[in-house]
Design a protein around this motif. Structure first.
Motif: not given
Length: 216
Positions: A136-137, A140, A204, A209, A211
């Motif tokens: 996820k990081e 992101d 962001p 989180g 998108h």
């Protein structure tokens, strides 16, 4: 036992209100079953009373084993010495103790297995969570602060919402707290918003989180 070599067997009809009713009796010599497990099958016999010289009542059982229409009693019998009984009892106690120890050991092993499985499951979950967080990081990181440009907007085959007439549709785009709205079309289920272009700021840091942009 005063010279008696038989065991007496009595069969009753249980009565919870008055005394139990005796159905029949029989007896069996124990010697034939010495050190041998023997199946016994005997007809029940009626009892009759007779008076001895002492005038005390005594129950006398019919000695033969004819069918008196009272039913049968069936059982297995084995006649063993006291020494053998004590030896068997001691062996049985040892066997039960061993079984109990095995049960305790098996229970402890099962508890350890359950704990190990739970620890393994938690470790797998921890690894999956870590991998998901890293993924996820990384995802992101691809979403940078910028603008989303919207153009060539149209609607087609909209569901009719008004009882009379057609819809008056417009479109709303949202990205967090940012939103843009098209003009309102009149009386139509299909419409092209010609020459309408919009820009949405995508930040962001305020999207938590998310998108996606929302379209209404």
């Amino acid at each position: 036992m005063q010279g008696k070599h038989e065991i007496e067997v009595e069969v009753y009809d249980y009565d919870s209100i008055t005394k139990n009713d005796l159905i029949g009796v029989t007896n069996i010599d124990i010697l034939p079953s010495l050190n041998k497990d023997t199946q016994i099958e005997l007809f029940l016999q009626p009892q009759k009373e007779k008076k001895e010289e002492s005038f005390k009542n005594k129950i006398e059982t019919i000695s033969n084993n004819n069918d008196q229409k009272l039913g049968k009693v069936i059982f297995n019998m084995k006649y063993i010495s006291e020494q053998e009984y004590n030896d068997n009892f001691e062996k049985e106690q040892i066997r039960k103790k061993k079984l109990e120890q095995e049960r305790i050991i098996a229970k402890e092993l099962e508890e350890k297995r359950i704990i190990a499985e739970e620890q393994s499951r938690l470790e797998k979950e921890r690894i999956l969570e870590l991998e998901e967080r890293v993924r996820k990081e990384a995802l992101d990181a691809q979403y940078i602060k910028g603008y989303v440009q919207l153009r060539n907007i149209s609607v087609r085959n909209l569901k009719k919402m008004d009882l009379i007439g057609k819809n008056d549709p417009f479109v709303v785009f949202r990205a967090g707290e940012e939103s843009k709205q098209t003009t309102v079309a009149k009386s139509t289920q299909n419409y092209d918003y010609l020459n309408e272009e919009y820009e949405l700021l995508y930040d962001p840091s305020v999207m938590q989180g998310k998108h996606e942009i929302e379209v209404e």
